[in-house]
Write an enzyme that holds these catalytic residues in place. Structure first.
Site, short mmCIF file in Angstrom:
data_model
loop_
_atom_site.label_atom_id
_atom_site.label_comp_id
_atom_site.label_asym_id
_atom_site.label_seq_id
_atom_site.Cartn_x
_atom_site.Cartn_y
_atom_site.Cartn_z
N TYR A 1 38.71 32.61 38.63
CA TYR A 1 39.94 32.99 37.92
C TYR A 1 39.78 32.72 36.43
O TYR A 1 40.13 33.55 35.58
CB TYR A 1 41.11 32.20 38.51
CG TYR A 1 42.47 32.55 37.96
CD1 TYR A 1 43.10 33.74 38.31
CD2 TYR A 1 43.14 31.68 37.10
CE1 TYR A 1 44.37 34.04 37.81
CE2 TYR A 1 44.40 31.98 36.60
CZ TYR A 1 45.01 33.16 36.96
OH TYR A 1 46.26 33.47 36.46
N SER B 1 45.85 34.01 30.69
CA SER B 1 46.24 32.73 31.26
C SER B 1 45.72 31.60 30.36
O SER B 1 44.82 31.81 29.56
CB SER B 1 45.61 32.61 32.65
OG SER B 1 45.48 31.27 33.03
P1 NAD Z 1 52.42 37.37 41.97
O1 NAD Z 1 51.48 37.05 43.10
O2 NAD Z 1 53.86 37.05 42.12
O3 NAD Z 1 52.29 38.92 41.60
C1 NAD Z 1 51.11 39.63 41.63
C2 NAD Z 1 51.41 41.02 42.16
O4 NAD Z 1 50.20 41.78 42.08
C3 NAD Z 1 51.85 41.03 43.62
O5 NAD Z 1 53.06 41.77 43.76
C4 NAD Z 1 50.71 41.69 44.36
O6 NAD Z 1 51.10 42.49 45.47
C5 NAD Z 1 50.10 42.57 43.26
N1 NAD Z 1 48.70 42.86 43.52
C6 NAD Z 1 47.74 42.02 43.98
N2 NAD Z 1 46.58 42.67 44.12
C7 NAD Z 1 46.80 43.94 43.73
C8 NAD Z 1 45.98 45.09 43.66
N3 NAD Z 1 44.69 45.04 44.01
N4 NAD Z 1 46.52 46.23 43.22
C9 NAD Z 1 47.82 46.30 42.87
N5 NAD Z 1 48.65 45.24 42.93
C10 NAD Z 1 48.15 44.08 43.34
O7 NAD Z 1 51.78 36.68 40.70
P2 NAD Z 1 52.40 36.24 39.31
O8 NAD Z 1 52.36 34.76 39.28
O9 NAD Z 1 53.66 36.95 39.00
O10 NAD Z 1 51.22 36.70 38.32
C11 NAD Z 1 51.26 37.88 37.56
C12 NAD Z 1 50.15 37.82 36.52
O11 NAD Z 1 50.34 36.67 35.68
C13 NAD Z 1 48.75 37.64 37.12
O12 NAD Z 1 47.82 38.35 36.33
C14 NAD Z 1 48.50 36.16 36.99
O13 NAD Z 1 47.13 35.87 36.98
C15 NAD Z 1 49.17 35.88 35.65
N6 NAD Z 1 49.53 34.49 35.41
C16 NAD Z 1 50.33 33.78 36.22
C17 NAD Z 1 50.66 32.46 35.90
C18 NAD Z 1 51.54 31.64 36.75
O14 NAD Z 1 51.75 30.45 36.43
N7 NAD Z 1 52.09 32.18 37.82
C19 NAD Z 1 50.15 31.89 34.75
C20 NAD Z 1 49.32 32.64 33.93
C21 NAD Z 1 49.02 33.93 34.27
#
Ligand code: NAD
Length: 278
Positions: free
Chosen positions: A174, A161
């Site tokens: 985070y 991130s």
């Molecule tokens: P999201 O919440 O849509 O998806 C996360 C998924 O992880 C969910 O389906 C959830 O059920 C699953 N999950 C949560 N805890 C879990 C566990 N203990 N075991 C197995 N599965 C689990 O989130 P997203 O925005 O698609 O994020 C995906 C990745 O990208 C994450 O690592 C997040 O930190 C990173 N990220 C997101 C952004 C953003 O702007 N959304 C930016 C940078 C990084």
């Protein structure tokens, strides 16, 4: 000449039912990889896998596991090995933030209620967010990495991130966890460097998804919060990214196109990390 070919590769995507990682899984399937949607949310994992099978006519499994529970990840590995064979690609996408590990104030004056500041962070909430993002990357790498080392080929992609380079206000757990993900990406890349297994990370810029909507959009009005406006102002392209915009970098990193690349974290961020704000 190096070829781009993911046909019949077995790719496990943790958090694969989520916004970013379902798009990543689809991009891998579109290139012929057999995908495993590993997610805590079983129904959503099965749904995404079914969508992939329908859309791309290629095997996809939706399986439930908790990335913090090594036994449950090992159970998935056993099932994947039986049904699809050894794993070639792991995307460590499960992650996220939580209001329980978020301070209410950005910069402390010293006159606020302590519970709204650093002093009010709940250790349990902090642990949950730190563990999900860091140990949730470590554990699946440990479990699925064994297949790769045995085959002397494989790729692990961690999802980092913008917080990993410089922390954003409010979200200490985070930020610390994603910084640890970058460090671990380098560490494991070196550790595996002679085994044929590469380890890299993608650092997405700002996308509007379930995990950050509560910070960026006012629930009542649907308008951008001041924090949401700050993000757009600090993203030179002046917009949020979309999950699809991460997939080109993913396909590069999981394929032989990046054969000599290991231990890097690539920002895909509309210029956010390059911009000083002035
Ligand atoms: P999201 O919440 O849509 O998806 C996360 C998924 O992880 C969910 O389906 C959830 O059920 C699953 N999950 C949560 N805890 C879990 C566990 N203990 N075991 C197995 N599965 C689990 O989130 P997203 O925005 O698609 O994020 C995906 C990745 O990208 C994450 O690592 C997040 O930190 C990173 N990220 C997101 C952004 C953003 O702007 N959304 C930016 C940078 C990084």
């Amino acid at each position: 000449m190096i070829e781009f070919n993911l046909k019949d590769k077995v790719a496990v995507i943790t958090g694969g039912a989520g916004v970013i990682c379902s798009a990543m899984a689809k991009s891998l399937a579109a290139q012929g990889a057999r995908t495993v949607i590993l997610d805590l949310n079983k129904d959503a994992a099965v749904r995404v896998a079914a969508e992939i099978e329908k859309q791309y006519g290629i095997t996809s499994l939706g399986l439930s596991a908790n990335v913090l529970d090594k036994g449950s990840v090992e159970a998935v590995k056993k099932e994947v090995n039986e049904k699809l064979g050894p794993v070639d690609i792991l995307v460590n996408g499960a992650g996220g933030n939580s209001p329980a590990a978020t301070t209410k104030v950005e910069k402390m004056e010293g006159t606020e209620k302590p519970e709204d500041t650093f002093f009010g962070l709940q250790i349990e909430g902090f642990d949950r967010v730190f563990d999900l993002n860091f140990k949730g990357t470590l554990i699946p790498s440990m479990v699925f990495g064994t297949d790769m080392v045995k085959k002397r080929s494989g790729v692990i992609i961690n999802i980092s991130s913008m917080n990993s380079y410089r922390p954003l206000t409010k979200i200490a757990a985070y930020s610390a966890a994603k910084a640890a993900v970058n460090n671990f990406t380098q560490w494991l890349a070196v550790h595996f460097s002679k085994t044929g297994v590469r380890v890299n990370a993608i650092a997405p810029g700002f996308l509007l998804t379930n995990q950050n909507r509560f910070l960026l959009v006012d629930e009542n009005t649907g308008e951008s919060t001041p924090r949401g406006r700050k993000i757009i102002n600090n993203t030179p392209m002046e917009r949020y990214g979309t999950p699809d915009e991460l997939t080109g970098t993913l396909l590069y990193l999981v394929s032989d196109l990046s054969k000599f690349v290991t231990g890097v974290v690539i920002p895909v961020d509309g210029g956010f990390s390059a911009y000083s704000g002035v």
